[in-house]
Design a protein around this motif. Sequence first.
Motif, PDB file in Angstrom:
ATOM      1  N   ARG A  22     -21.058   4.587  -8.111  1.00  0.00           N
ATOM      2  CA  ARG A  22     -20.368   5.376  -7.089  1.00  0.00           C
ATOM      3  C   ARG A  22     -18.901   4.982  -7.127  1.00  0.00           C
ATOM      4  NH1 ARG A  22     -22.449   3.577  -2.502  1.00  0.00           N
ATOM      5  NH2 ARG A  22     -20.636   2.750  -1.408  1.00  0.00           N
ATOM      6  N   ILE A  23     -18.040   5.963  -7.243  1.00  0.00           N
ATOM      7  CA  ILE A  23     -16.612   5.699  -7.412  1.00  0.00           C
ATOM      8  C   ILE A  23     -15.882   5.963  -6.096  1.00  0.00           C
ATOM      9  CG2 ILE A  23     -14.635   6.079  -8.912  1.00  0.00           C
ATOM     10  CD1 ILE A  23     -17.313   5.352 -10.326  1.00  0.00           C
ATOM     11  N   GLU A  24     -15.083   5.010  -5.676  1.00  0.00           N
ATOM     12  CA  GLU A  24     -14.303   5.157  -4.451  1.00  0.00           C
ATOM     13  C   GLU A  24     -12.828   4.860  -4.743  1.00  0.00           C
ATOM     14  OE1 GLU A  24     -15.951   2.588  -1.498  1.00  0.00           O
ATOM     15  OE2 GLU A  24     -17.940   3.506  -1.558  1.00  0.00           O
ATOM     16  N   GLY A  25     -11.942   5.674  -4.182  1.00  0.00           N
ATOM     17  CA  GLY A  25     -10.505   5.432  -4.307  1.00  0.00           C
ATOM     18  C   GLY A  25      -9.915   5.792  -5.654  1.00  0.00           C
ATOM     19  N   LEU A  26     -10.578   6.666  -6.402  1.00  0.00           N
ATOM     20  CA  LEU A  26     -10.077   7.029  -7.727  1.00  0.00           C
ATOM     21  C   LEU A  26      -8.696   7.680  -7.652  1.00  0.00           C
ATOM     22  CD1 LEU A  26     -10.931   6.893 -10.693  1.00  0.00           C
ATOM     23  CD2 LEU A  26     -11.906   9.188 -10.452  1.00  0.00           C
ATOM     24  N   GLU A  27      -8.377   8.247  -6.496  1.00  0.00           N
ATOM     25  CA  GLU A  27      -7.061   8.891  -6.334  1.00  0.00           C
ATOM     26  C   GLU A  27      -5.911   7.884  -6.388  1.00  0.00           C
ATOM     27  OE1 GLU A  27      -8.524   7.815  -2.170  1.00  0.00           O
ATOM     28  OE2 GLU A  27      -9.394   8.642  -4.011  1.00  0.00           O
ATOM     29  N   HIS A  28      -6.226   6.583  -6.263  1.00  0.00           N
ATOM     30  CA  HIS A  28      -5.179   5.566  -6.325  1.00  0.00           C
ATOM     31  C   HIS A  28      -4.740   5.248  -7.757  1.00  0.00           C
ATOM     32  CE1 HIS A  28      -5.506   4.982  -2.091  1.00  0.00           C
ATOM     33  NE2 HIS A  28      -6.705   4.438  -2.127  1.00  0.00           N
ATOM     34  N   GLY A 175      -8.247   0.223  -4.873  1.00  0.00           N
ATOM     35  CA  GLY A 175      -7.398   0.141  -3.692  1.00  0.00           C
ATOM     36  C   GLY A 175      -6.042   0.772  -3.928  1.00  0.00           C
ATOM     37  N   GLU A 176      -5.233   0.797  -2.906  1.00  0.00           N
ATOM     38  CA  GLU A 176      -3.891   1.370  -3.010  1.00  0.00           C
ATOM     39  C   GLU A 176      -3.032   0.527  -3.960  1.00  0.00           C
ATOM     40  OE1 GLU A 176      -2.064   1.920   0.754  1.00  0.00           O
ATOM     41  OE2 GLU A 176      -3.693   3.157   1.564  1.00  0.00           O
ATOM     42  N   PRO A 177      -2.167   1.183  -4.735  1.00  0.00           N
ATOM     43  CA  PRO A 177      -1.295   0.450  -5.669  1.00  0.00           C
ATOM     44  C   PRO A 177      -0.413  -0.559  -4.942  1.00  0.00           C
ATOM     45  CG  PRO A 177      -1.265   2.812  -6.138  1.00  0.00           C
ATOM     46  CD  PRO A 177      -1.993   2.644  -4.837  1.00  0.00           C
ATOM     47  N   LEU A 178      -0.251  -1.698  -5.559  1.00  0.00           N
ATOM     48  CA  LEU A 178       0.618  -2.751  -5.023  1.00  0.00           C
ATOM     49  C   LEU A 178       1.959  -2.694  -5.749  1.00  0.00           C
ATOM     50  CD1 LEU A 178      -2.009  -5.655  -5.005  1.00  0.00           C
ATOM     51  CD2 LEU A 178      -1.377  -4.163  -3.096  1.00  0.00           C
ATOM     52  N   ASP A 179       3.032  -2.612  -4.993  1.00  0.00           N
ATOM     53  CA  ASP A 179       4.378  -2.491  -5.546  1.00  0.00           C
ATOM     54  C   ASP A 179       5.109  -3.825  -5.403  1.00  0.00           C
ATOM     55  OD1 ASP A 179       6.896  -1.781  -6.359  1.00  0.00           O
ATOM     56  OD2 ASP A 179       7.372  -0.579  -4.586  1.00  0.00           O
ATOM     57  N   PHE A 180       5.515  -4.393  -6.532  1.00  0.00           N
ATOM     58  CA  PHE A 180       6.200  -5.686  -6.500  1.00  0.00           C
ATOM     59  C   PHE A 180       7.650  -5.569  -6.966  1.00  0.00           C
ATOM     60  CE2 PHE A 180       1.658  -6.729  -7.182  1.00  0.00           C
ATOM     61  CZ  PHE A 180       1.438  -7.422  -5.999  1.00  0.00           C
TER      62      PHE A 180
END
Length: 241
Positions: A22-28, A175-180
């Motif tokens: 089951r795939i969750e958050g693929l839009e990230h 999860g949401e992309p992390l920006d560093f």
Amino acid sequence: MFYYLLKYVLLGPLLRLVFRPRIEGLEHVPASGAAIVAGNHLSFSDHFLMPAILKRRITFLAKKEYFTGPGVKGRLTAFFFRSAGQIPVDRTGKEAGQAAIREGLGVLAKDELLGIYPEGTRSHDGRLYKGKVGVAVMALKAGVPVIPCAMIGTFEAQPPGKVIPNIHPVVIRFGEPLDFSRYAGMENEKAILRAITDEIIYAILSLSGQEYVDEYAAVVKAQEAEAKAEKERRFPRMPLG
């Protein structure tokens, strides 16, 4: 070409049937451009499941031993890893970490997805371990986002040492992309690299719900193996009969 044959015809459909992911958050996961997907590592099957469900091709850094095994099994394993877009990395010696970073940056320079396991090795007990800072170095040097990913259920489906996987449902959660970008140019600052790596691991932990251990997995494995060997020396098994 063979990558897509494996993904859509040979291996992908079989993996979906066995693991029922089951795939969750693929839009990230971005549809284009370079990015790092950083995940936990619970099972041998992780290497194949994520490439099977992602719409884009992803290249993983994998330990060299997967490509150099002896006999028919070793050749078969190497064939599948290469076909699935894995790059062999030597994890021994002083230059091992730098070699992995060079390979990873090469993938990102081509605007591709790079898959990496920050723990550096597969978890032997299902817990999440302290991350190595190579992922932070690559994120800063390439200036790319990091997408945390949690594999859930793969440890139960195929724990270490098990060849034939159990039929067990699996969740792959992004999860949401992390920006560093706020740390740009600071890839030589040890404290910054540790802070970034810990943030990535915490994001994975939040997605997976695993128990966290603030030690490197490889160190814990070695300590447990040494303790087991010492116990066997002190209390050797008596032959039966």
